[in-house]
Enzyme design. Structure first.
Site, PDB file in Angstrom:
ATOM      1  N   LYS A  90       0.886   6.793  -8.741  1.00 53.27           N
ATOM      2  CA  LYS A  90       0.447   5.392  -8.655  1.00 53.27           C
ATOM      3  C   LYS A  90      -0.971   5.394  -8.129  1.00 53.27           C
ATOM      4  O   LYS A  90      -1.279   6.047  -7.132  1.00 53.27           O
ATOM      5  CB  LYS A  90       1.358   4.641  -7.667  1.00 53.27           C
ATOM      6  N   GLN A 111      -5.197   8.803  -2.381  1.00 55.55           N
ATOM      7  CA  GLN A 111      -4.103   7.909  -2.763  1.00 55.55           C
ATOM      8  C   GLN A 111      -2.739   8.484  -2.373  1.00 55.55           C
ATOM      9  O   GLN A 111      -1.819   7.740  -2.020  1.00 55.55           O
ATOM     10  CB  GLN A 111      -4.167   7.685  -4.283  1.00 55.55           C
ATOM     11  N   LYS A 114      -2.317   7.601   1.276  1.00 54.08           N
ATOM     12  CA  LYS A 114      -2.260   6.140   1.429  1.00 54.08           C
ATOM     13  C   LYS A 114      -0.908   5.602   0.976  1.00 54.08           C
ATOM     14  O   LYS A 114      -0.263   4.809   1.667  1.00 54.08           O
ATOM     15  CB  LYS A 114      -3.379   5.526   0.578  1.00 54.08           C
ATOM     16  N   LYS A 126      -4.932   8.777  -9.941  1.00 55.21           N
ATOM     17  CA  LYS A 126      -6.116   7.939 -10.147  1.00 55.21           C
ATOM     18  C   LYS A 126      -6.677   8.262 -11.521  1.00 55.21           C
ATOM     19  O   LYS A 126      -6.489   9.377 -12.022  1.00 55.21           O
ATOM     20  CB  LYS A 126      -7.167   8.239  -9.075  1.00 55.21           C
ATOM     21  N   GLY A 165      -5.789  -1.571 -11.169  1.00 55.45           N
ATOM     22  CA  GLY A 165      -7.238  -1.750 -11.248  1.00 55.45           C
ATOM     23  C   GLY A 165      -7.970  -1.012 -10.144  1.00 55.45           C
ATOM     24  O   GLY A 165      -7.373  -0.473  -9.210  1.00 55.45           O
ATOM     25  N   ASP A 166      -9.257  -0.952 -10.266  1.00 58.17           N
ATOM     26  CA  ASP A 166     -10.164  -0.444  -9.232  1.00 58.17           C
ATOM     27  C   ASP A 166     -11.544  -0.968  -9.644  1.00 58.17           C
ATOM     28  O   ASP A 166     -11.624  -1.964 -10.386  1.00 58.17           O
ATOM     29  CB  ASP A 166     -10.116   1.097  -9.175  1.00 58.17           C
ATOM     30  N   THR A 209      -5.600  -6.285  -1.151  1.00 53.90           N
ATOM     31  CA  THR A 209      -6.397  -5.258  -0.480  1.00 53.90           C
ATOM     32  C   THR A 209      -7.255  -5.895   0.613  1.00 53.90           C
ATOM     33  O   THR A 209      -7.302  -5.412   1.753  1.00 53.90           O
ATOM     34  CB  THR A 209      -7.266  -4.497  -1.496  1.00 53.90           C
ATOM     35  N   ASN A 240     -13.498  -7.694  -6.114  1.00 55.42           N
ATOM     36  CA  ASN A 240     -12.148  -8.135  -5.772  1.00 55.42           C
ATOM     37  C   ASN A 240     -11.857  -7.982  -4.286  1.00 55.42           C
ATOM     38  O   ASN A 240     -11.408  -8.922  -3.618  1.00 55.42           O
ATOM     39  CB  ASN A 240     -11.141  -7.340  -6.618  1.00 55.42           C
ATOM     40  N   SER A 379       1.106  -3.694  -5.115  1.00 57.23           N
ATOM     41  CA  SER A 379       1.415  -3.136  -6.436  1.00 57.23           C
ATOM     42  C   SER A 379       2.846  -2.596  -6.442  1.00 57.23           C
ATOM     43  O   SER A 379       3.581  -2.765  -7.423  1.00 57.23           O
ATOM     44  CB  SER A 379       0.447  -2.003  -6.794  1.00 57.23           C
TER      45      SER A 379
END
Ligand code: NDP
Length: 452
Positions: A90, A111, A114, A126, A165-166, A209, A240, A379
């Site tokens: 993810k 990630q 996290k 990622k 997204g990123d 976020t 964002n 998410s």
């Protein structure tokens, strides 16, 4: 450094010599988890560091597309499936000209830890492309997304790998990517998060976020009986994460005096209040304009071309743009000007020198892995709603986000107190705490699952 961590770092450096961001991320983690590696030899015996620093799978592919004039362009697409010990891969997709394998490996590595901290069942990954959505028409972005997904769809799935997204990938891009996945696979599943509300998205995902980062800052301040109300805050970025972080700071009574983009910073001593923020959101999300227009619109504000926000005095700083946007000198300037808290909305926004400045100055420092985990956490909640075919209310999701950020804070705080010698009555080393808390869960799962 111990013999084990020195040896592993040497090998990682040799094997990934041309990937500075990845090496930086690995060094930051490996150098801070030594106390748990020394206390529990099973990690070294099972070669966990050697394994956790190597992605399980890396996919690189060609993405051909045509622009509106019919010219052909070729970009490079990537997906780094880093670690699936505690759940499906993810992590977001980044579309930016600077994207390369090393950057995505750093992001995928971060990630893993996290996602572990969120307490949800998500592995780390990622992906993205060196495609630049800036200045492209909607039709061009759609054709690129369709070409990108035509290859990516072979590798992802609701129980395998769930991108989001990123930078450069927002609601528009997720829509085009989802549409192409659905068309090719003939299935409507939760294969992407960050979807629009009317076709499987979660309330609060766009906000998560930024809101979560403010909740983490609130949790840190609460350990000293303080909160963000009345604090002067500097924020970088205007995308964002930055937008919703500013929204939450405003709601909680703080005053935000900066936002930025890759060209420069706007400084508004009167504060970017809700009305001004609504204008910024329309500028960035609808008109896709540049932040410098703010200074022409709002009297009393100024635009600083080519500058970042960190020379402007503040109580709290929230970097929300990109990696390595605060170096050692900028961190020193922040602290010298009275900054007492840094909470990272962006991934790895502070370089290793800057982190040392925060830690030596004993300010509150919420590292990205912990402070910006609210996005991926929601998410995870979107995935849960999709698989149950349920829609939770805004209040339900926000309450869960609150709880998750509180738990992440407690987890990082308690692991810091257990393992970091630097902690005092007044200071908590959240870098050590977050890294060890995130590591232990993944490492134990890897041991349980054998040598795979
Ligand atoms: P957006 O694309 O929405 O916004 C990015 C912002 O950062 C823009 O203002 C952009 O300016 C600026 N920026 C990008 N690259 C640079 C650069 N090289 N130098 C200076 N400014 C730059 O992305 P997000 O807000 O989603 O992401 C921001 C950060 O937060 C990233 O580090 C991302 O990895 C991280 N993050 C995002 C999450 C999410 O849920 N979206 C979750 C967790 C972390 P410009 O318009 O000029 O490019």
């Amino acid at each position: 450094m111990t013999e084990y961590t020195t040896r592993v770092l040497e090998t990682v450096r040799t094997k990934n010599a041309h990937e500075p961001e990845f090496l930086q991320a690995v060094q930051e983690v490996v150098s801070t988890i030594e106390p748990v590696l020394s206390a529990k030899k099973k990690y070294e015996e099972n070669c966990i560091l050697e394994r956790i620093t190597e992605p399980e799978r890396t996919i690189i592919f060609r993405v051909p597309w045509t622009d509106d004039a019919g010219h052909i362009h070729i970009n490079r697409g990537f997906r780094v499936e880093f670690n699936s010990a505690i759940g499906p891969y993810k992590g977001g997709l980044r579309f930016h000209p600077s994207v390369n394998l090393g950057i995505l490996k750093f992001l995928g590595f971060e990630q893993v830890f996290k996602n572990s901290l969120t307490t949800l069942a998500m592995g780390g990954g990622k992906g993205g492309s060196d495609f630049d959505p800036k200045g492209k028409s909607d039709a061009e972005v759609m054709r690129f997304c369709q070409s990108f997904m035509t290859e990516l769809q072979r590798h992802i799935g609701a129980d395998t790998d769930v991108p989001a997204g990123d930078i450069g990938v927002g609601g528009r891009e997720i829509g085009y990517l989802f549409g192409q996945y659905k068309r090719l696979r003939n299935e409507f599943t939760g294969v992407l998060t960050g979807k629009a509300l009317n076709w499987g998205g979660s309330l609060i995902r766009p906000e998560a976020t930024g809101y979560g980062c403010v909740y983490f800052a609130q949790n840190m301040l609460a350990t000293h009986g303080d909160d963000v109300s009345g604090k002067v805050c500097t924020v970088s970025g205007s995308g964002n994460v930055a937008q919703y972080l500013v929204e939450k700071l405003n709601q909680l009574g703080a005053k935000v005096v900066t936002m930025s983009d890759s060209n420069g910073t706007i400084y508004d001593p009167a504060g970017i209040d809700a009305e001004k923020l609504a204008w910024v959101m329309e500028l960035k999300n609808v008109r896709r304009g540049r932040i410098k227009e703010y200074a022409s619109k709002f009297a009393g504000s100024e635009y600083r071309e080519g500058q970042r926000p960190w020379s402007i005095p503040c109580d709290c700083a929230f970097p929300c743009a990109t990696q390595n946007e605060i170096n050692g000198a900028e961190a020193s300037t922040l602290v010298k000007n009275g900054c007492k808290l840094v909470a990272e909305g962006a991934n790895m926004p502070t370089d290793l020198d800057g982190i040392n400045v925060y830690l030596n100055s004993k300010i509150f420092y919420g590292p990205a892995k912990a402070a910006n985990a609210g996005g991926v956490a929601v998410s995870g909640l979107e995935m849960a709603q999709n698989s149950q075919r349920l829609d939770w209310t805004r209040e339900q999701v926000d309450a869960k986000l609150h709880d998750i950020m509180k738990n992440i804070h407690e987890n990082a705080y308690s692991h810091a107190r257990e393992y970091s010698k630097d902690c005092t009555a007044d200071f908590t080393n959240y870098v050590v705490g977050a890294n060890i808390a995130g590591f232990v869960k993944v490492a134990d799962a890897m041991i349980d699952q054998g040598l795979v």
